[in-house]
Design a protein around this motif. Sequence first.
Motif, short mmCIF file in Angstrom:
data_model
loop_
_atom_site.label_atom_id
_atom_site.label_comp_id
_atom_site.label_asym_id
_atom_site.label_seq_id
_atom_site.Cartn_x
_atom_site.Cartn_y
_atom_site.Cartn_z
N VAL A 145 -4.76 -7.15 -1.66
CA VAL A 145 -3.86 -7.11 -2.81
C VAL A 145 -3.54 -8.54 -3.25
CG1 VAL A 145 -1.55 -6.44 -3.61
CG2 VAL A 145 -2.86 -4.91 -2.10
N GLU A 164 1.40 -1.29 -4.58
CA GLU A 164 -0.04 -1.33 -4.39
C GLU A 164 -0.41 -1.29 -2.91
OE1 GLU A 164 -3.93 -3.79 -6.05
OE2 GLU A 164 -1.90 -4.42 -6.61
N TRP A 168 -2.55 1.78 -0.68
CA TRP A 168 -3.66 1.52 0.23
C TRP A 168 -3.35 2.02 1.64
CZ3 TRP A 168 -8.43 0.67 -0.95
CH2 TRP A 168 -8.77 -0.01 -2.11
N GLN A 173 -6.59 3.30 -2.51
CA GLN A 173 -6.05 2.91 -3.80
C GLN A 173 -6.81 3.62 -4.89
OE1 GLN A 173 -3.90 2.04 -5.53
NE2 GLN A 173 -3.95 0.00 -6.37
N MET A 176 -3.37 2.07 -9.04
CA MET A 176 -2.48 1.20 -9.77
C MET A 176 -2.74 1.54 -11.23
SD MET A 176 -0.37 -0.26 -8.00
CE MET A 176 0.45 -1.52 -8.91
#
Length: 237
Positions: A145, A164, A168, A173, A176
């Motif tokens: 990130v 974020e 994960w 992910q 976003m």
Amino acid sequence: MRQIVLDTETTGIDPKEGHRIIEIGCVEMINRKLTGNTYHQYINPMREVEEEAIAVHGITNEFLKDKPSFKEIAPAFIEFIKGAELVIHNAPFDIGHMDNEFQINRCSISQTSEVCTVLDTLALARQQRPGQKNNLDALCKVYGVDNAHRTYHGALLDSEILAEVYLWMTGGQTAMSWAHESEGSDPQKKNAPRKVNVSGSLKVVKASADELSNHEAYLDKIEKKSSTVVWRDVSAD
């Protein structure tokens, strides 16, 4: 499911020593999608901010002089978080300060638990990565990130970064992306095929000899650690 990723900045560490909240930042997620709905507020703590704290978040006493008190912002803040699961890194710190503010300001609630549940991402990280460094900066490195723009700790920025990281940590992910991007106005059509108009022919760019050579060298490295390389199997077909 409605979740609020939340962070605070304070005048110091311990509310029992009179320390107060000076910034709150929140981002809203519904069903693991950011909605774009946020809450952000600076607060006049009615006391001095410690120099050690200023070194962390960069928020000065001069900057806070004209900001509203916690009592003034409490109704809107409580309304924003009500009914949500709060996602907080090192939740006991933030919840301790929030509960202290609710009580000393005689708000409509005296404890966060009256209106919210809480998920502590630090506790979650320690379960997933026992014995390792699990502060937010460390987790950003683990999950890739980008936090290069994080010169100081800031409540809203840290909430966005934590959102974020949390996604994960809890299954990968996918999101976003914003909620409206995948769902649109009609949820029945969110997975419908979409027509792509292409005029003319598509240009095919082939790998150069050097690129192919580098690719083969990389596959050689993989093959040393594995009994097979699936990309070579596909090429062979």
